[in-house]
Design an enzyme around this catalytic site. Sequence first.
Site, mmCIF file in Angstrom:
data_model
loop_
_atom_site.group_PDB
_atom_site.id
_atom_site.type_symbol
_atom_site.label_atom_id
_atom_site.label_comp_id
_atom_site.label_asym_id
_atom_site.label_seq_id
_atom_site.Cartn_x
_atom_site.Cartn_y
_atom_site.Cartn_z
ATOM 1 N N TYR A 52 -3.435 -0.488 -2.087
ATOM 2 C CA TYR A 52 -2.134 -1.428 -2.006
ATOM 3 C C TYR A 52 -1.342 0.181 -2.645
ATOM 4 O O TYR A 52 -1.307 0.584 -3.235
ATOM 5 C CB TYR A 52 -1.994 -2.266 -1.977
ATOM 6 N N ASP B 200 -7.854 -7.035 -6.742
ATOM 7 C CA ASP B 200 -7.318 -7.948 -6.026
ATOM 8 C C ASP B 200 -7.963 -8.543 -5.226
ATOM 9 O O ASP B 200 -8.301 -7.802 -4.024
ATOM 10 C CB ASP B 200 -5.960 -6.519 -5.726
#
Length: 376
Positions: A95, A167
Amino acid sequence: MDQPTIHPKITPIYQTSVFKFEDLDAVQQYFDEPGSSYMYSRNGNPNSDELAGAVNRWEGGAGAVATGSGMAAIFAAMLTYCQAGDHVLCAADIYGGSAALLNLELSRLGISVSYVPFESLYDLAGYAQPNSKLLLCETMSNPLLRVVDLHAAAKECHRHGLKLVVDNTFSTPVLTRPLAYGADLVLHSVTKYLAGHSDVTAGAVVARTAEDAARLRQIGVVFGLTLSPMESWLAVRGMKTMRLRVAAHSENALVVAEFLAEHPAVQAVYYPGLPDHPQHALAVTQGAGRFGGMLSFRLPDDAAVVNRFMQRSERFPFAPSLAGVDSSCSHPLSTSHRALTDAQRAELGITVGLVRLSVGIEPIEDLLADLAQALD
């Protein structure tokens, strides 16, 4: 008149910044017996503790902390293991906000970073340094939905004395529980699938060991990362339907991916549920037979073409976030991955034509009809 005894089925919202004590003995008990009472909501609040406990149970951890955002969760995870002079490894497929934190802020604090290509995540010999502390990766990468073999990654990290930080936002613990595969910390942008209704900004980090859980709580309190009572309450409410929502997201996303794969205007589709996805077999076993609600697809690298799709679509509004019950689309190049360098984006294939879809739980026939008219 005595107050009646109250036994609410749902935890009330403790919208208070501070809690009262009877006397000095009560204050001393607070410090002598952690968890026996509350003092100040930055240190702990029944609502934020309830959320942390819910995420911890889902992930099977030893303890968790709820934070004010997903970015705060990533920050807390990094500081659990790192200090000035340390080095971290990060999957190249990550990300953009995570990359921005590592590049802009942690580097300023004396923590350096190296990016590891996806194909090298299981052979870190060329990347690990004597001062390396951890590897940060995503269960399913944003935005190209590459699936990391968590067991292999954990084994390789531990071989080099590194911690594995995962994550798990895209996958959720409904599909994958990274701690069970050997991860050391798992983090979430609770904003996304855990809360699920696009009305909360929150994060959470879960630890595999009690020692790391205590360190997380210390970081949360000292840095003031604690989540507010109202946001915590909303997130807990959202999590009560998470299992059902993720199933519906996954079911719809698979149908949408199959539709896009056959559409002549679409050049490529990235979704682990498609048999031709490079990690499809891994996703089947690691994701409990479901593949989540996120996918990306490629249009021609022409901004006008992308704009026409966005302007025509009614069910997939351009909203640069994800995981709400209502569908949306995003454009990684201009939003989530804007902070990456041109070279990083080019290497990952994040170009003008790449569009990311967050597939909601609306009737699938409505979503397909909208995509058909928007692409045609």
